[in-house]
Motif scaffolding. Structure first.
Motif, PDB file in Angstrom:
ATOM      1  N   GLN A   1     -20.673 -34.680   2.681  1.00 44.05           N
ATOM      2  CA  GLN A   1     -21.588 -33.551   2.500  1.00 44.05           C
ATOM      3  C   GLN A   1     -20.826 -32.271   2.181  1.00 44.05           C
ATOM      4  N   MET A   2     -19.501 -32.332   2.251  1.00 45.51           N
ATOM      5  CA  MET A   2     -18.693 -31.198   1.799  1.00 45.51           C
ATOM      6  C   MET A   2     -17.408 -31.731   1.183  1.00 45.51           C
ATOM      7  N   SER A   3     -16.879 -30.990   0.216  1.00 44.09           N
ATOM      8  CA  SER A   3     -15.653 -31.409  -0.465  1.00 44.09           C
ATOM      9  C   SER A   3     -14.467 -31.373   0.487  1.00 44.09           C
ATOM     10  N   ARG A   4     -13.389 -31.996   0.092  1.00 44.60           N
ATOM     11  CA  ARG A   4     -12.174 -31.974   0.910  1.00 44.60           C
ATOM     12  C   ARG A   4     -11.677 -30.538   1.097  1.00 44.60           C
ATOM     13  N   THR A   5     -11.724 -29.769   0.016  1.00 42.25           N
ATOM     14  CA  THR A   5     -11.258 -28.383   0.092  1.00 42.25           C
ATOM     15  C   THR A   5     -12.100 -27.578   1.073  1.00 42.25           C
ATOM     16  N   LYS A   6     -13.410 -27.732   0.981  1.00 39.16           N
ATOM     17  CA  LYS A   6     -14.296 -27.001   1.880  1.00 39.16           C
ATOM     18  C   LYS A   6     -14.103 -27.446   3.328  1.00 39.16           C
ATOM     19  N   ALA A   7     -13.896 -28.745   3.534  1.00 38.21           N
ATOM     20  CA  ALA A   7     -13.699 -29.254   4.897  1.00 38.21           C
ATOM     21  C   ALA A   7     -12.444 -28.644   5.524  1.00 38.21           C
ATOM     22  N   ILE A   8     -11.366 -28.596   4.768  1.00 35.13           N
ATOM     23  CA  ILE A   8     -10.110 -28.046   5.285  1.00 35.13           C
ATOM     24  C   ILE A   8     -10.266 -26.567   5.616  1.00 35.13           C
ATOM     25  N   ALA A   9     -11.048 -25.868   4.781  1.00 28.95           N
ATOM     26  CA  ALA A   9     -11.207 -24.428   4.965  1.00 28.95           C
ATOM     27  C   ALA A   9     -12.167 -24.067   6.096  1.00 28.95           C
ATOM     28  N   SER A  10     -13.125 -24.962   6.397  1.00 31.21           N
ATOM     29  CA  SER A  10     -14.194 -24.573   7.322  1.00 31.21           C
ATOM     30  C   SER A  10     -14.177 -25.302   8.666  1.00 31.21           C
ATOM     31  N   ILE A  11     -13.379 -26.351   8.808  1.00 28.50           N
ATOM     32  CA  ILE A  11     -13.344 -27.126  10.053  1.00 28.50           C
ATOM     33  C   ILE A  11     -12.017 -26.889  10.767  1.00 28.50           C
TER      34      ILE A  11
END
Length: 475
Positions: free
Chosen positions: A402-412
């Motif tokens: 539900q989220m890209s790898r880039t977004k996951a790294i930035a937001s989790i």
């Protein structure tokens, strides 16, 4: 294509010679001149063939770089038109599917070879065909419709080991999981640690220059797992009732679940034939990654052979992993289930013989068993297909991102991920934040969207999960 180059050396090929053949000033010409100094077999006749069909030389030991450059330099002189409007297709779990996946599927439905399609509830945007996309075509195969990790699959071994034994010996299960597996892009085994399997002796490895070059690498990587979302994990599987067909009675059992594919073998095959397809099948820019090969063509037959070899190799990798873990931990094997995705099948659908591409989708013909994992903290499901026609006898292959790898790294954060693992009693070995459970859709919502496609047989709860420790992407 098998290369039969002249064994006699043709001396002193010059830039003027290449220009007279039709080469133009630029990088490709320079690379070709350099190649003539490297190999005695590169003659003017070979260089003529190379210029005419660079896609046929992508696996050549010395001329692959020239072929790549020529293909990059080419301006398509004839484009295959898409249909103005594609046929409709079934969408399962539509509310949770991103617009990018829909758009990619809309384009795929406009291909002149398309017979039908469907989107699974875990669908998200990929390259060419969306992940979670199912596409039926007429006498044509799309390398990117299969995917880069050809034959990526799930394998589940169910043992007669009771849950209490796992709880008491959890450290041992963890120790052996680390000792018996290898993860990450390029990972493999050396020397006496390399496994053997009959798949390595398959005659297909001698059929093309490309496969010949990949045999040694395939041997080194046999029984290893890639990066990204690939995993091997111990868990507990629960059957709420007896399953006579499977031969398992009601209860909770220790089980081993793995997810990985054909490693460098499949990735190289995918890259080679995708480039070849793009050379032979020139589509409009928006559909370029859906370039296809006719199954009656030499290139199409080669890809079909290589794809099936990669699928069997992926299965062999799982067999090695499960065999090693069974020897290490003991116990009687009650049942083993396996299914693959990222593949193409010859099937009959709506009374027509078609090629069904399941890029991140589980085969779900009536009565067929499959495994749909959740995430490292969410349950997976052993399912039995219902043979739904609208889905082209398919189901999801997981929860879906539900989220890209880039977004996951930035937001989790690492703290949030650790807290979730602890709350679910999961031990994690490896993995980066790009694979955090929060990056995936809710598996229960996904399963609720496909009740017409599969029946749930049992539920698997992950307990010890191993993934690549460098966050590397899939091969």
């Amino acid at each position: 294509m098998i290369f039969n180059v002249d064994i006699f050396m043709e001396k002193n090929i010059t830039a003027a010679d290449l220009l007279s053949l039709g080469y133009t000033e630029g990088k490709a010409l320079g690379l070709a001149l350099q190649a003539t100094k490297t190999s005695a077999g590169i003659t003017l006749d070979v260089l003529t063939d190379l210029l005419a069909q660079p896609g046929q030389f992508l696996g050549h030991e010395y001329l692959s770089a020239v072929a790549n450059q020529l293909m990059n330099d080419q301006v398509p002189d004839e484009t295959i038109s898409l249909r103005e409007a594609g046929d409709g297709y079934a969408i399962f779990g539509e509310d949770n599917i991103e617009a990018g996946a829909r758009s990619q599927m809309d384009i795929a439905m406009r291909l002149p070879v398309t017979a039908g399609g469907a989107l699974m509830p875990d669908a998200h945007q990929g390259y060419g065909l969306p992940i979670g996309g199912v596409l039926a075509t007429r006498n044509a195969v799309i390398p990117y419709g299969v995917g880069v990790d050809i034959g990526c699959r799930m394998a589940l071994s169910i043992f007669d080991i009771p849950e209490a034994f796992f709880t008491e010996n959890r450290a041992r299960f963890q120790r052996e999981l680390i000792a018996q597996t290898s993860f990450g892009a390029g990972a493999g085994f050396q020397g006496r640690f390399k496994a053997d399997h009959a798949v390595l002796e398959r005659p297909e490895f001698r059929q093309t220059a490309l496969l010949k070059q990949l045999q040694d690498r395939a041997h080194a990587q046999l029984g290893s797992s890639g990066g990204g979302n690939h995993f091997v994990e111990w868990g507990i599987i629960g059957f709420a009732e007896d399953d006579p067909a499977l031969g398992v009675v009601k209860g909770r059992y220790v089980a081993l679940l793995s997810h990985s594919g054909s490693r460098g073998l499949g990735a190289t095959i995918a890259g080679h034939y995708t480039r070849l397809a793009k050379d032979l099948c020139k589509l409009p820019q928006e559909a370029a990654n859906l370039a296809y090969l006719g199954l009656e063509s030499e290139a199409g037959q080669e890809y079909w052979m290589a794809m099936n070899l990669a699928g069997d190799y992926a299965s062999a990798c799982h067999e090695v992993i499960h065999s090693k873990m069974t020897v290490a931990m003991g116990g009687q094997l009650l049942a083993k289930i396996e299914n693959h995705h990222n593949f193409a099948w010859k099937e009959t659908w709506n009374g027509e013989n078609v090629i069904v591409h399941r890029k991140g989708a589980t085969p779900a013909a009536k009565g067929i068993l499959g495994i749909i994992p959740g995430s490292m903290t969410a349950p997976g499901f052993l399912v039995r297909g219902k043979g739904d026609v609208q889905s082209i006898q398919s189901a999801s292959h997981g929860a879906g991102r539900q989220m890209s790898r880039t977004k996951a790294i930035a937001s989790i954060s690492k703290q949030d991920m650790r807290a979730l693992l602890k709350a679910n009693d999961v031990t994690l070995i490896g993995a980066g934040l790009d694979e955090a459970p929060m990056a995936y859709k809710n598996i229960h919502q996904v399963m609720a969207a496909q009740t017409d496609l599969v029946d749930v047989v049992a539920m698997f709860e992950p307990k010890i999960v191993r993934m690549a420790d460098d966050g590397s992407k899939e091969d």
